[in-house]
Design an enzyme around this catalytic site. Structure first.
Site, PDB file in Angstrom:
ATOM      1  N   ASP A   2      -3.482  11.184   1.548  1.00  0.00           N
ATOM      2  CA  ASP A   2      -3.590  11.954   2.794  1.00  0.00           C
ATOM      3  C   ASP A   2      -2.705  11.331   3.859  1.00  0.00           C
ATOM      4  O   ASP A   2      -2.319  10.155   3.771  1.00  0.00           O
ATOM      5  CB  ASP A   2      -5.048  12.021   3.272  1.00  0.00           C
ATOM      6  CG  ASP A   2      -5.662  10.651   3.521  1.00  0.00           C
ATOM      7  OD1 ASP A   2      -5.323   9.686   2.800  1.00  0.00           O
ATOM      8  OD2 ASP A   2      -6.490  10.529   4.440  1.00  0.00           O
ATOM      9  N   GLU A  27      -8.239   8.446   3.011  1.00  0.00           N
ATOM     10  CA  GLU A  27      -8.256   7.117   3.622  1.00  0.00           C
ATOM     11  C   GLU A  27      -8.190   7.197   5.126  1.00  0.00           C
ATOM     12  O   GLU A  27      -8.792   6.386   5.831  1.00  0.00           O
ATOM     13  CB  GLU A  27      -7.088   6.287   3.075  1.00  0.00           C
ATOM     14  CG  GLU A  27      -7.127   4.819   3.441  1.00  0.00           C
ATOM     15  CD  GLU A  27      -6.373   4.480   4.735  1.00  0.00           C
ATOM     16  OE1 GLU A  27      -6.458   3.325   5.192  1.00  0.00           O
ATOM     17  OE2 GLU A  27      -5.692   5.388   5.281  1.00  0.00           O
TER      18      GLU A  27
END
Length: 430
Positions: free
Chosen positions: A77, A141
């Protein structure tokens, strides 16, 4: 003549063009691309997903079972990008003069691409270690809503369990005085935020004398937090860094001055590591302009050293603020984490640095922020380091580009990263 694009640069371009801004994430787009790429090289792959759109990839080259295992950890991400702030399309993945541009180039699709290419390279060669080599491309994350590595270690621990792991966190090449150092993070501070609550009595803003303004009462406490300081202490990681830099370890009180005497950058690196830090970052009081607030809440970003606990931090903050009419509530009970300096993974780091740039040295470091490594340290007992070497982009420029506009990475650093990861696998899983 058009110059051929290296495999790792081309893969990174493809990854950047898949928008995995978190929220919402949509990391399955990248997980499926990586699965197809790695399976074509003969690598065993599996997707794990709490929800269909947010898959985690776990790829594996199985070892003989008689040696240590190693994981390449990464996240897929990225943070938000505002296109009007960029010189180039943040999701264009453009390659210009040997540099790949785009959101995630540094944090951390560049390392994702390098990890995948390293694993694919080893698989094509028919390499097999004594222990498993695992590549984890995790979701979530940047926000941490329990779709990524935290979820994996809880729900599928055996899929990601290894003896050692390599992640983001450090790897910068820094010139400090007459020394060339490559930083390797063996520990991390941890965010353990508090909320400071101050109570008063509401009233109409036109009659402040008969109310008790919680915002006004909170102001001196916020100012006091802004002046927060603690007695400096030397953690093992800072001692190791100073030993490499100075040839000796000064006292905790002398450490910052000694580092600054070599280079200001050295001082910047260790200053936040000499103790816990406290930063008031958000405040909320009245929702209406003409209402005096009866409650003021201040969010306090608190970063703890490895080994420190939220309970200890609360006691320290209360001692700093003194007695008063306030509440202090910890909202995330987490402390910093560390892995030992030394052993097979440390040997791999030091031998790679020596081979790549004779005369340079690896130096341990603690990350002032934190990464996903703390999940595997805490839950699985994994020795986790942050090391993705960067030689061709100035570390201070790199720091400014992460989570900012015009994020980009030199292809030479991506290729350096591939060499490191191949070296780590061959060395640790030998």
């Amino acid at each position: 003549m058009t110059q051929a694009v290296s495999e790792v640069a081309e893969l990174l371009q493809r990854l950047i063009r898949l928008n995995t801004t978190n929220p919402p994430g949509s990391e399955t787009l990248v997980a499926e691309l990586l699965r197809d790429y790695l399976e074509a090289a003969g690598v065993e792959c599996e997707l794990y997903a709490r929800t269909p759109a947010r898959a985690n990839l776990v790829a594996r080259i199985r070892g003989r079972g008689d040696g240590p295992s190693l994981a390449f950890l990464s996240h897929t991400d990225v943070v938000l990008a505002q296109p009007d702030e960029w010189q180039r399309d943040p999701f264009g993945g453009e390659l210009v003069d040997g540099v790949v541009w785009g959101r995630g180039a540094l944090d951390m699709k560049g390392e994702v691409a390098a990890s995948a290419v390293a694993v694919a390279t080893l698989a094509r060669e028919g390499w097999r270690g004594a222990g498993d080599l695992v590549f984890v491309a995790a979701a979530d994350e940047e926000v941490g809503d329990d779709f990524g590595l935290r979820w994996l270690v809880q729900e599928h621990p055996d899929a990601v369990r290894t003896d050692f792991s390599v992640n983001e966190g450090a790897g910068e090449r820094v010139e400090l005085g007459d020394k060339v150092l490559y930083l390797c993070s063996t520990a991390e501070k941890m965010s353990s935020p508090f909320v400071l609550r101050v109570h008063g009595r509401s009233g109409h803003a036109s009659m402040p004398s008969i109310a008790d303004n919680a915002l006004v009462k909170a102001a001196p406490l916020v100012a006091r937090l802004g002046e927060f300081e603690v007695e400096p202490q030397l953690i093992p990681e800072v001692e190791g860094f100073l030993s490499v830099l100075l040839g000796e370890v000064p006292t905790a009180r002398e450490a910052l001055a000694s580092a600054n005497a070599v280079a200001p950058l050295a001082g910047e690196l260790i200053e936040p590591l000499l103790g816990m830090t406290v930063s008031p970052t958000k405040a909320h009081a009245s929702d209406k302009r003409n209402v005096i607030p009866a409650l003021c809440e201040v969010t306090v970003d608190t970063r703890l050293l490895p080994g420190q606990t939220p309970t200890q931090a609360e006691a320290t903050i209360r001692e700093w603020l003194g007695e008063g009419d306030y509440e202090l509530v910890n909202t995330e009970a987490q402390g910093g984490t560390r892995s030992p300096i030394g052993g097979p993974l440390w040997d791999a780091v030091t031998s790679f640095v020596e081979e790549e740039e004779p005369g340079a040295q690896a130096a341990p470091m603690c990350v002032a922020g934190f990464t996903d490594s703390h999940w595997v340290r805490d839950a699985l007992g994994t020795v986790a380091y942050g090391f993705f070497p960067s030689r061709y982009l100035d570390p201070q420029v790199s720091a400014r580009l992460i989570h900012s506009a015009d994020e980009r990475v030199p292809v030479a650093d991506l290729e350096l990263g591939v060499r490191w990861l191949v070296h780590a696998a061959r060395t640790v899983c030998a």
